[in-house]
Design an enzyme around this catalytic site. Structure first.
Site, short mmCIF file in Angstrom:
data_model
loop_
_atom_site.label_atom_id
_atom_site.label_comp_id
_atom_site.label_asym_id
_atom_site.label_seq_id
_atom_site.Cartn_x
_atom_site.Cartn_y
_atom_site.Cartn_z
N ASP A 18 3.06 -2.65 -6.03
CA ASP A 18 2.74 -1.54 -5.12
C ASP A 18 1.38 -0.93 -5.41
O ASP A 18 1.25 0.26 -5.69
CB ASP A 18 3.84 -0.48 -5.20
CG ASP A 18 5.18 -0.99 -4.71
OD1 ASP A 18 5.44 -0.92 -3.50
OD2 ASP A 18 5.96 -1.49 -5.54
N HIS A 20 -1.14 -0.93 -3.16
CA HIS A 20 -1.50 -0.24 -1.91
C HIS A 20 -3.01 -0.10 -1.74
O HIS A 20 -3.53 1.00 -1.49
CB HIS A 20 -0.81 1.12 -1.84
CG HIS A 20 0.67 1.05 -1.61
ND1 HIS A 20 1.22 0.95 -0.36
CD2 HIS A 20 1.70 1.04 -2.49
CE1 HIS A 20 2.53 0.89 -0.46
NE2 HIS A 20 2.86 0.93 -1.74
N ASP A 58 3.28 -5.40 -1.76
CA ASP A 58 2.47 -4.26 -1.30
C ASP A 58 1.15 -4.18 -2.06
O ASP A 58 0.73 -3.11 -2.52
CB ASP A 58 3.24 -2.94 -1.43
CG ASP A 58 4.20 -2.72 -0.27
OD1 ASP A 58 4.21 -3.53 0.65
OD2 ASP A 58 4.95 -1.72 -0.30
N ASN A 126 6.66 -4.83 2.15
CA ASN A 126 6.94 -4.39 3.51
C ASN A 126 5.70 -3.83 4.19
O ASN A 126 5.65 -3.74 5.42
CB ASN A 126 8.06 -3.34 3.51
CG ASN A 126 7.69 -2.10 2.72
OD1 ASN A 126 7.32 -2.20 1.56
ND2 ASN A 126 7.79 -0.94 3.33
N HIS A 127 4.68 -3.46 3.43
CA HIS A 127 3.45 -2.95 4.03
C HIS A 127 2.51 -4.09 4.45
O HIS A 127 1.80 -3.96 5.44
CB HIS A 127 2.72 -2.02 3.05
CG HIS A 127 3.26 -0.63 3.02
ND1 HIS A 127 2.65 0.43 3.63
CD2 HIS A 127 4.38 -0.13 2.45
CE1 HIS A 127 3.36 1.54 3.43
NE2 HIS A 127 4.42 1.22 2.71
N HIS A 214 11.31 -7.13 -3.47
CA HIS A 214 10.63 -5.94 -2.95
C HIS A 214 11.51 -5.31 -1.88
O HIS A 214 11.35 -5.58 -0.68
CB HIS A 214 9.26 -6.30 -2.37
CG HIS A 214 8.39 -5.12 -2.04
ND1 HIS A 214 7.42 -4.65 -2.89
CD2 HIS A 214 8.38 -4.30 -0.97
CE1 HIS A 214 6.82 -3.61 -2.35
NE2 HIS A 214 7.39 -3.37 -1.17
N HIS A 242 8.68 -2.04 -4.63
CA HIS A 242 8.94 -1.12 -3.52
C HIS A 242 9.27 0.29 -4.00
O HIS A 242 8.86 1.26 -3.37
CB HIS A 242 10.06 -1.64 -2.62
CG HIS A 242 10.28 -0.79 -1.39
ND1 HIS A 242 9.31 -0.62 -0.43
CD2 HIS A 242 11.34 -0.06 -0.99
CE1 HIS A 242 9.77 0.17 0.52
NE2 HIS A 242 10.99 0.54 0.20
N HIS A 244 8.57 3.41 -6.04
CA HIS A 244 7.32 3.89 -6.62
C HIS A 244 7.49 4.63 -7.94
O HIS A 244 6.52 4.83 -8.67
CB HIS A 244 6.59 4.79 -5.62
CG HIS A 244 5.86 4.02 -4.57
ND1 HIS A 244 4.72 4.49 -3.95
CD2 HIS A 244 6.10 2.80 -4.01
CE1 HIS A 244 4.30 3.61 -3.05
NE2 HIS A 244 5.13 2.57 -3.08
#
Length: 670
Positions: A18, A20, A58, A126-127, A214, A242, A244
């Site tokens: 994650d 991002h 992610d 998923n992002h 995830h 996933h 955080h």
């Protein structure tokens, strides 16, 4: 000498999830946050001289990251992962199978055209999930450029087979399983129906088995998470992306006998309590059937502080005529105290931003007034990274408010009630559509589609580039409505509208968020399959063309198509029968717990030599994480022994046919 031998037989893996990249890239204050922490993780990998880097999904914040985000990501990967240092890991499985979705199905450190020092293995989240034409995502771009080994991508949403990557270093062998993000409700049902299979190599008992996933770990509802007992008992470690919140110690699941590692994110993407904890990356070391985890705190992450204030529990009184000024000054003092604390706790690393993130959740229930958030933000423009988001007002509804909402839920209600959700919780496509169709003329109401179904389709169209989904949704509902009319033997034209209205009301009363989300995914999958076949003949520029091929009701046999009501059918009447959920094994929540558990375990033991089935020993549980934090013997070297029995390591073949056992082959040739 002993240390050198141990190093030759020990996998060293840098685990991070994650990241991002690209989050808040349009905010001049926070534009670099995600890249700074990701770069620190890569630097740690180089400093610790790891064998490879493992990403849990992610990597990007957006499904369609900007050119600047992709460029900066590739720049960092090239700077820290490419080079002439030889890779000590041997890739044992068939690369054409592990990377069958890639244009170049070869692991990058064995590609003669690329020099890789620190290989990166990653699933998608998923992002940054695949979508649109070609079913591609940003990870595919990195993969085709040779910078990332992209695994765990699934081509079907009906049957999923997870094939592990098999690695070896010295005498230690590893099986790395990965499953990219899928909508939680769908994946939950696939597990229940036994549609997720995990292939095991013939020497699975001698390998250390890791599964990278995830999905939601915590239960947010009956099916929108993945319970840990869905995963096979043969696993040693599950790396959970996933979520955080960073948990610094591996957690042991007593029922499944594996450990769960939850690294958490490297950047805060929401101002919630789960993001407050110190961000880490993990150094995972594996030697034989033992492992050791070392959480490494990231020193460059922007500090985040969260505080909840309940005004009725303070000395302030709601009857004070200047209460809004008093509350504002009270919150201002709290923010100043947090800023001073952040200055004292700064890591000292010049890359760590000085301005902290601060969120005050202010409960103004029982008569207190709010104050101007914008005016309050002006006082902290240069001191806080999120000045406009510092204050978040909440108010717990009283019994009177709830009664009022019940009485007015069928109408529009007060304008104040309609306006508040837009301020407090944001405006969704669904809420806008629902309000529009509530206020519009009855003659302009949706006839076949529901507001929620249309909003789901629009979300896929806008955010996932699924250009055909709206058409496919309308075609699907048209066909279902036409089948309903045939089944009810509607022959008079004057009765058609009445029957359509009745069918719509029946379907709306039965529909739930989960069922409509599942239906949308099925429609998206159908559109993708049609694109893959090159069948675009059904696309029409005129929505009215959808009704031009209608056949007169009198010309069609009464019972409709023979396929309706069969296994997996989603037709009109009759699709609610036994076959609509995938046959007897697809009973969903209606089956008893032991049957569901047995189905799941059989799926993961689909290819098992010496595997055990423990159906009936446990209930389904709620899938919450165990709180059994691992205790490490202070006299040991820090390695934790897996509870799985091991045999003497054996040499495996590179031939995939011999690499994986079959479900009926208990004595597979090595």
């Amino acid at each position: 000498m002993a240390e050198a031998e141990d190093s030759e037989n020990t996998f060293k893996i840098l685990v991070t999830t994650d990241n991002h990249l690209g989050y808040m890239e349009k905010d001049p204050t926070r534009v670099n946050d995600s890249f700074i922490s990701f770069e620190e993780s890569l630097q740690i990998a180089v400093e610790r001289d790891v064998d490879f880097i493992l990403l849990g999904g992610d990597l990007f914040h957006e499904n369609k990251p900007s050119r600047q985000t992709v460029y900066r990501c590739m720049e960092l990967l090239r700077r820290y992962t490419l080079g002439n240092k030889p890779c000590q890991v041997e890739f044992q499985s068939d690369q054409k199978v592990n990377f069958s979705h890639c244009s170049f199905p070869v692991v990058n450190f064995e590609d003669p055209n690329i020099n890789v020092s620190y290989p990166v293995f990653s699933i998608h989240g998923n992002h940054d999930d695949p979508a649109g034409s070609g079913d591609l995502c940003a990870m595919d771009v990195l993969s085709v450029g040779g910078m990332v080994n992209f695994f765990g991508k699934h081509s079907s949403l009906e049957d999923i087979t997870v094939i592990p990557i098999l690695l070896k270093k010295g005498s230690s062998t590893l099986a790395l399983y990965g499953l990219g993000a899928i909508r939680d409700e769908r994946l939950n049902q696939l597990f229940v129906r036994g549609r997720v299979k995990c292939l095991k190599p013939a020497d699975s008992e001698d390998r250390f088995n890791i599964f990278v996933i995830h999905q939601n770990r915590a239960a947010h509802g009956p099916t929108n998470y993945i319970p840990e007992h869905f995963l096979g008992k043969f696993l040693d470690i599950v790396i959970w992306g996933h979520e955080h919140e960073c948990r610094t110690s591996p957690e042991f699941n007593n029922a499944q006998e594996f450990y769960v590692i939850q690294p958490g994110s490297t950047v805060a993407t929401s101002l919630s309590p789960g993001e407050v904890s110190q961000k880490h990356c993990y150094l995972l070391e594996i030697r034989g059937n033992q492992f050791k985890t070392t959480p490494i705190p990231l020193k460059t992450v922007r500090q985040f502080y969260f505080k909840e204030i309940v005004l009725k529990d303070t000395d302030m009184r709601a009857t004070d005529p200047n209460i809004d000024v008093v509350v504002s000054e009270y919150c201002e003092r709290k923010v100043e105290a947090i800023i001073e604390k952040a200055n004292l706790k700064h890591s000292g690393d010049e890359r760590q931003p000085k301005e902290p993130l601060i969120r005050l959740r202010v409960d103004y229930s029982e008569g207190f007034n709010t104050f101007s958030v914008n005016r309050f933000a002006q006082k902290f423009i240069t001191k806080v990274a999120n000045p406009r988001d510092i204050i978040h007002f909440i108010r717990k509804r009283s019994v009177v408010d709830k009664d009022h909402d019940e009485k007015s839920k069928d109408g529009l209600g007060d304008l104040d009630r309609l306006a508040k959700p837009a301020v407090q919780s944001g405006i969704s496509v669904e809420s806008v559509l629902q309000r529009f169709f509530n206020e519009t003329d009855p003659n302009n109401q949706l006839l076949l589609l529901t507001g929620r179904g249309l909003s789901n389709a629009l979300d896929q169209y806008v955010n996932k580039e699924e250009a055909d989904v709206v058409y496919e949704m309308m075609k699907h509902q048209r066909d279902k409505t036409r089948d309903y009319l045939k089944d009810n033997e509607v022959t008079r034209e004057g009765n058609i509208r009445e029957q359509i209205d009745r069918y719509r009301d029946e379907r709306t009363s039965r529909a739930t968020v989960e069922t409509e989300a599942r239906e949308t995914e099925e429609i998206v999958n159908r559109a993708r399959q049609r694109r893959a076949r090159g069948d675009n003949t059904g696309i029409s520029d005129d929505v009215d063309d959808l009704m031009e091929d209608d056949v007169s009701v009198d010309e069609v046999p009464r019972r409709g198509r023979g396929s309706r009501g069969g296994p997996g059918s989603r037709g009109g009447r009759g699709s609610r029968g036994r076959g609509s959920r995938g046959g007897k094994r697809g009973g969903g929540a209606g089956g008893d717990d032991s049957t569901v558990q047995r189905t799941i375990e059989e799926s993961f033991n689909d290819v098992s030599r010496g595997s055990t089935t423990t159906s009936g020993r446990r209930g389904r549980g709620r899938g919450r994480a165990s709180n059994n934090v691992t205790e490490i013997d202070p006299d040991s070297d820090g390695f934790i022994s897996s509870s799985k029995p091991r045999k003497t390591p054996v040499r495996t073949s590179r031939n995939l046919r011999n690499m994986y056992a079959s479900s009926s082959d208990d004595n597979t040739e090595q």
